[in-house]
Design a protein around this motif. Structure first.
Motif, PDB file in Angstrom:
ATOM      1  N   ARG A   1      29.828 -20.177  18.764  1.00 22.50           N
ATOM      2  CA  ARG A   1      28.886 -19.069  18.960  1.00 22.50           C
ATOM      3  C   ARG A   1      27.610 -19.525  19.656  1.00 22.50           C
ATOM      4  NH1 ARG A   1      29.750 -17.729  13.603  1.00 22.50           N
ATOM      5  NH2 ARG A   1      27.648 -18.464  13.102  1.00 22.50           N
ATOM      6  N   GLU A   2      27.140 -20.723  19.296  1.00 23.12           N
ATOM      7  CA  GLU A   2      25.773 -21.091  19.655  1.00 23.12           C
ATOM      8  C   GLU A   2      25.643 -22.323  20.549  1.00 23.12           C
ATOM      9  OE1 GLU A   2      23.551 -21.250  15.974  1.00 23.12           O
ATOM     10  OE2 GLU A   2      24.897 -19.762  15.135  1.00 23.12           O
ATOM     11  N   ALA A   3      26.751 -22.940  20.930  1.00 22.26           N
ATOM     12  CA  ALA A   3      26.675 -24.135  21.769  1.00 22.26           C
ATOM     13  C   ALA A   3      27.763 -24.064  22.840  1.00 22.26           C
ATOM     14  CB  ALA A   3      26.868 -25.390  20.911  1.00 22.26           C
ATOM     15  N   LYS A   4      27.717 -25.013  23.777  1.00 24.06           N
ATOM     16  CA  LYS A   4      28.793 -25.121  24.770  1.00 24.06           C
ATOM     17  C   LYS A   4      29.802 -26.141  24.258  1.00 24.06           C
ATOM     18  CE  LYS A   4      26.165 -24.346  29.034  1.00 24.06           C
ATOM     19  NZ  LYS A   4      25.861 -24.924  30.350  1.00 24.06           N
ATOM     20  N   VAL A   5      30.912 -25.676  23.751  1.00 19.63           N
ATOM     21  CA  VAL A   5      31.954 -26.579  23.229  1.00 19.63           C
ATOM     22  C   VAL A   5      32.817 -27.032  24.403  1.00 19.63           C
ATOM     23  CG1 VAL A   5      33.956 -26.783  21.710  1.00 19.63           C
ATOM     24  CG2 VAL A   5      31.951 -25.468  20.970  1.00 19.63           C
ATOM     25  N   GLU A   6      32.885 -28.352  24.601  1.00 18.38           N
ATOM     26  CA  GLU A   6      33.633 -28.888  25.753  1.00 18.38           C
ATOM     27  C   GLU A   6      35.024 -29.372  25.360  1.00 18.38           C
ATOM     28  OE1 GLU A   6      31.047 -31.799  27.483  1.00 18.38           O
ATOM     29  OE2 GLU A   6      29.777 -30.280  28.436  1.00 18.38           O
ATOM     30  N   SER A   7      35.160 -29.954  24.150  1.00 22.11           N
ATOM     31  CA  SER A   7      36.501 -30.392  23.707  1.00 22.11           C
ATOM     32  C   SER A   7      36.559 -30.458  22.187  1.00 22.11           C
ATOM     33  CB  SER A   7      36.846 -31.763  24.301  1.00 22.11           C
ATOM     34  OG  SER A   7      36.007 -32.753  23.724  1.00 22.11           O
ATOM     35  N   VAL A   8      37.749 -30.227  21.654  1.00 20.96           N
ATOM     36  CA  VAL A   8      37.984 -30.326  20.205  1.00 20.96           C
ATOM     37  C   VAL A   8      39.275 -31.107  19.991  1.00 20.96           C
ATOM     38  CG1 VAL A   8      38.331 -29.058  18.049  1.00 20.96           C
ATOM     39  CG2 VAL A   8      36.906 -28.052  19.828  1.00 20.96           C
ATOM     40  N   GLU A   9      39.221 -32.153  19.154  1.00 22.05           N
ATOM     41  CA  GLU A   9      40.429 -32.925  18.832  1.00 22.05           C
ATOM     42  C   GLU A   9      40.553 -33.025  17.329  1.00 22.05           C
ATOM     43  OE1 GLU A   9      40.442 -36.687  20.788  1.00 22.05           O
ATOM     44  OE2 GLU A   9      40.202 -35.817  22.797  1.00 22.05           O
ATOM     45  N   TYR A  10      41.788 -32.884  16.847  1.00 19.99           N
ATOM     46  CA  TYR A  10      42.041 -32.917  15.410  1.00 19.99           C
ATOM     47  C   TYR A  10      42.692 -34.252  15.049  1.00 19.99           C
ATOM     48  CZ  TYR A  10      41.032 -27.942  15.596  1.00 19.99           C
ATOM     49  OH  TYR A  10      40.422 -26.737  15.775  1.00 19.99           O
ATOM     50  N   GLY A  11      41.958 -35.088  14.302  1.00 20.26           N
ATOM     51  CA  GLY A  11      42.477 -36.365  13.833  1.00 20.26           C
ATOM     52  C   GLY A  11      42.120 -36.496  12.361  1.00 20.26           C
ATOM     53  N   ALA A  12      41.590 -37.684  12.009  1.00 20.26           N
ATOM     54  CA  ALA A  12      41.120 -37.850  10.623  1.00 20.26           C
ATOM     55  C   ALA A  12      39.999 -36.864  10.340  1.00 20.26           C
ATOM     56  CB  ALA A  12      40.638 -39.284  10.417  1.00 20.26           C
ATOM     57  N   THR A  13      39.230 -36.542  11.394  1.00 20.01           N
ATOM     58  CA  THR A  13      38.200 -35.502  11.308  1.00 20.01           C
ATOM     59  C   THR A  13      38.380 -34.572  12.511  1.00 20.01           C
ATOM     60  OG1 THR A  13      36.679 -36.902  12.563  1.00 20.01           O
ATOM     61  CG2 THR A  13      36.457 -36.941  10.152  1.00 20.01           C
ATOM     62  N   VAL A  14      37.649 -33.468  12.500  1.00 22.39           N
ATOM     63  CA  VAL A  14      37.646 -32.579  13.675  1.00 22.39           C
ATOM     64  C   VAL A  14      36.554 -33.111  14.608  1.00 22.39           C
ATOM     65  CG1 VAL A  14      37.400 -30.215  14.515  1.00 22.39           C
ATOM     66  CG2 VAL A  14      38.319 -30.615  12.218  1.00 22.39           C
ATOM     67  N   ASP A  15      36.973 -33.654  15.745  1.00 24.37           N
ATOM     68  CA  ASP A  15      36.028 -34.280  16.667  1.00 24.37           C
ATOM     69  C   ASP A  15      35.676 -33.284  17.773  1.00 24.37           C
ATOM     70  OD1 ASP A  15      36.272 -36.580  15.153  1.00 24.37           O
ATOM     71  OD2 ASP A  15      37.970 -37.302  16.348  1.00 24.37           O
ATOM     72  N   VAL A  16      34.394 -32.972  17.865  1.00 23.70           N
ATOM     73  CA  VAL A  16      33.941 -31.946  18.804  1.00 23.70           C
ATOM     74  C   VAL A  16      32.913 -32.550  19.764  1.00 23.70           C
ATOM     75  CG1 VAL A  16      32.924 -29.640  19.043  1.00 23.70           C
ATOM     76  CG2 VAL A  16      34.164 -30.241  16.945  1.00 23.70           C
ATOM     77  N   THR A  17      33.114 -32.325  21.068  1.00 20.97           N
ATOM     78  CA  THR A  17      32.086 -32.655  22.047  1.00 20.97           C
ATOM     79  C   THR A  17      31.461 -31.342  22.500  1.00 20.97           C
ATOM     80  OG1 THR A  17      33.328 -34.584  22.788  1.00 20.97           O
ATOM     81  CG2 THR A  17      31.585 -33.783  24.253  1.00 20.97           C
ATOM     82  N   ALA A  18      30.143 -31.249  22.367  1.00 20.49           N
ATOM     83  CA  ALA A  18      29.483 -29.979  22.694  1.00 20.49           C
ATOM     84  C   ALA A  18      28.059 -30.227  23.176  1.00 20.49           C
ATOM     85  CB  ALA A  18      29.462 -29.073  21.462  1.00 20.49           C
ATOM     86  N   VAL A  19      27.579 -29.316  24.008  1.00 21.84           N
ATOM     87  CA  VAL A  19      26.170 -29.344  24.433  1.00 21.84           C
ATOM     88  C   VAL A  19      25.415 -28.437  23.464  1.00 21.84           C
ATOM     89  CG1 VAL A  19      24.532 -28.848  26.275  1.00 21.84           C
ATOM     90  CG2 VAL A  19      26.805 -29.739  26.833  1.00 21.84           C
ATOM     91  N   CYS A  20      24.502 -29.045  22.685  1.00 19.40           N
ATOM     92  CA  CYS A  20      23.860 -28.321  21.575  1.00 19.40           C
ATOM     93  C   CYS A  20      22.349 -28.217  21.775  1.00 19.40           C
ATOM     94  CB  CYS A  20      24.112 -29.045  20.247  1.00 19.40           C
ATOM     95  SG  CYS A  20      25.849 -29.209  19.831  1.00 19.40           S
ATOM     96  N   THR A  21      21.790 -27.164  21.207  1.00 21.80           N
ATOM     97  CA  THR A  21      20.328 -27.023  21.180  1.00 21.80           C
ATOM     98  C   THR A  21      19.775 -27.891  20.056  1.00 21.80           C
ATOM     99  OG1 THR A  21      20.455 -25.172  19.646  1.00 21.80           O
ATOM    100  CG2 THR A  21      20.438 -24.637  21.999  1.00 21.80           C
ATOM    101  N   PRO A  22      18.479 -28.228  20.115  1.00 19.29           N
ATOM    102  CA  PRO A  22      17.874 -29.022  19.040  1.00 19.29           C
ATOM    103  C   PRO A  22      18.083 -28.389  17.653  1.00 19.29           C
ATOM    104  CG  PRO A  22      16.367 -28.881  20.891  1.00 19.29           C
ATOM    105  CD  PRO A  22      17.522 -27.988  21.215  1.00 19.29           C
ATOM    106  N   ARG A  23      18.065 -27.050  17.597  1.00 22.40           N
ATOM    107  CA  ARG A  23      18.208 -26.377  16.306  1.00 22.40           C
ATOM    108  C   ARG A  23      19.568 -26.664  15.668  1.00 22.40           C
ATOM    109  NH1 ARG A  23      16.627 -20.507  17.056  1.00 22.40           N
ATOM    110  NH2 ARG A  23      18.454 -20.474  18.404  1.00 22.40           N
ATOM    111  N   ILE A  24      20.640 -26.571  16.484  1.00 29.18           N
ATOM    112  CA  ILE A  24      21.987 -26.817  15.950  1.00 29.18           C
ATOM    113  C   ILE A  24      22.152 -28.293  15.595  1.00 29.18           C
ATOM    114  CG2 ILE A  24      24.462 -26.689  16.459  1.00 29.18           C
ATOM    115  CD1 ILE A  24      23.710 -24.463  18.494  1.00 29.18           C
ATOM    116  N   MET A  25      21.588 -29.171  16.438  1.00 25.26           N
ATOM    117  CA  MET A  25      21.682 -30.609  16.146  1.00 25.26           C
ATOM    118  C   MET A  25      21.002 -30.930  14.823  1.00 25.26           C
ATOM    119  SD  MET A  25      21.342 -32.569  19.805  1.00 25.26           S
ATOM    120  CE  MET A  25      20.156 -31.532  20.618  1.00 25.26           C
ATOM    121  N   GLY A  26      19.893 -30.257  14.561  1.00 24.30           N
ATOM    122  CA  GLY A  26      19.205 -30.469  13.284  1.00 24.30           C
ATOM    123  C   GLY A  26      20.055 -30.042  12.108  1.00 24.30           C
ATOM    124  N   GLN A  27      20.793 -28.925  12.284  1.00 27.59           N
ATOM    125  CA  GLN A  27      21.627 -28.410  11.197  1.00 27.59           C
ATOM    126  C   GLN A  27      22.834 -29.317  10.920  1.00 27.59           C
ATOM    127  OE1 GLN A  27      22.612 -24.510  12.638  1.00 27.59           O
ATOM    128  NE2 GLN A  27      20.601 -23.623  12.149  1.00 27.59           N
TER     129      GLN A  27
END
Length: 429
Positions: free
Chosen positions: A387-413
């Motif tokens: 909803r709030e960031a640019k999600v570039e890739s998602v991979e499902y392994g031991a964790t859900v690995d997400v590469t995204a361009v985020c605003t400072p607010r989302i990074m803080g959360q």
């Protein structure tokens, strides 16, 4: 209330006519006064009234009794009588005593600039919120002008020739009615404001972009272009009274785009106050798009009026992109160039890709590309990222690995899950 006053009548567009009256003081020249009267004529046209003639008198200050001098008043009255003119419209706000004196001359035909704008707002209000705002502004305008404005008050004074009596008491009763109505309208607005605050909070933490500008510069047309939705837009003043909000996704970056009521010079202070809640969208904006109609010879003055109102609304700290609209038409004066400006034609589509690129670049300031490792029990955060960031890739392994361009607010959360997280500098907030 306004329908019962002598200063405002319902304008239904059945070929009603008007004359315009202005005073030119020593600080003004003919060009400026002509510009003001052009706008007043456009206001009248928006209300469904055709202008027949303009009357301008040079005075240091408007006459305190009748706005213009006696000779000019007689000239206007003769023209109105001869041509059966419906309305006399004055380009400034008239005082209660001026209204009383002019009413004796023109009888039920007077508008001033404020009451005309209020009339247009009343015609164009569609939602409960806008209707309540307009009625409150009308009541506040009406209250000091009750004396001598309502015809039934004149009749009730009787023929005794003495001051006071039933008519005076009737005026006090009417004042109390209007004051009570103002109180009730303010209570209604408080309830609606609470509902709107809930609606705003329900929109989550999406980035917000707000369109601002002088009335009739093309904000709604630009809104339609960017959001690809039909928002009411026409070549009349105050086409938009209520804030329209649309969700837009630009290059995978979602944001909310809101349209606001157009500003205008000499905007009645009752309306600035009444529509502050509508303009609160500006408070929550991450970016302002200041739309300017450069085909208008007075675009620089119009832009300055908007900027002063943005300052008055305490929104001048928000990043602002100047959007020079109608660049396909001729204009006078120099436009500034730089990273905070873009030229477009909303009508032909020229410059729109550049506008979208500028918005994208502005909203990207302060963002960073990060990799997040979300535990599966926190995978719900992925919805927020979409909803709030640019999600570039998602991979499902031991964790859900997400590469995204985020605003400072989302990074803080989500800082606990960001790879190589470093505490941000204070200026990120």
């Amino acid at each position: 209330f306004m329908g019962e006053t002598k200063t405002t009548n319902t304008t239904d567009g059945r070929g009603q006519t008007a004359v315009l009256v202005a005073v030119m003081n020593d600080r003004q020249d003919e060009t400026q006064v002509t510009e003001y009267l052009d706008e007043l004529e456009f206001l009248a046209e928006t209300a469904g009234v055709r202008t027949l003639k303009r009357f301008v008198q040079r005075l240091a200050n408007p006459n305190s009794r009748t706005f213009v001098g006696e000779g000019k008043l007689a000239e206007i009255a003769a023209y109105v009588e001869e041509n059966e003119v419906d309305f006399v419209i004055f380009d400034d706000e008239l005082s209660p005593s001026q209204i009383r004196n002019l009413d004796k001359v023109f009888s039920r035909k007077i508008y001033d600039r404020t009451s005309l704008i209020l009339e247009i707002f009343a015609q164009r209000a569609t939602t409960a919120y806008a209707k309540t705002q307009v009625e409150l502004a009308q009541c506040q305008y009406l209250l000091p002008r009750l004396t001598g404005m309502w015809t039934h008050l004149e009749r009730q004074r009787g023929g005794t020739g003495t001051r006071g009596g039933a008519g005076e008491r009737e005026i006090e009763t009417d004042r109390r009615i209007v004051r009570d109505r103002i109180s009730r309208l303010k209570e209604q607005l408080k309830k609606i404001d609470k509902q709107m605050a809930v609606q705003r909070s329900n929109r989550g933490q999406l980035v917000r972009v707000a369109l601002v500008g002088y009335t009739n510069v093309g904000k709604s047309t630009i809104m339609n272009l960017i959001s690809k939705s039909e928002v009411f837009a026409e070549n009349k003043l105050f086409a938009t009274l209520d804030t329209t909000v649309r969700k837009v996704v630009l290059d995978n970056l979602p944001f909310l785009l809101s349209d606001t009521v157009g500003f205008i010079r000499k905007l009645p202070h009752q309306l600035v106050e009444a529509f502050k809640a509508t303009l609160e969208e500006l408070e929550y904006a991450d970016l302002l798009l200041h739309v300017i109609d450069v085909s208008n010879p007075q675009w620089q003055q119009q832009a300055a009026i908007v900027e002063s109102l943005i300052h008055e609304l305490k929104a001048d700290h928000i990043p602002c992109l100047r959007v020079y609209n109608k660049c396909d038409l001729a204009f006078s004066g120099q436009r500034s160039a730089g990273e905070d400006t873009v030229s477009i034609s909303a009508k032909t589509g020229e410059g729109v890709p550049e506008l979208l690129a500028c918005i994208d670049k502005k909203l990207d300031k302060g963002t960073k590309r990060v990799t997040l490792h979300l535990p599966y029990d926190k995978a719900g955060a992925l919805d927020a990222l979409y909803r709030e960031a640019k999600v570039e890739s998602v991979e499902y392994g031991a964790t859900v690995d997400v590469t995204a361009v985020c605003t400072p607010r989302i990074m803080g959360q989500l800082k606990d899950y960001i790879e190589g997280w470093v505490e941000p500098k204070e200026d990120w907030e």
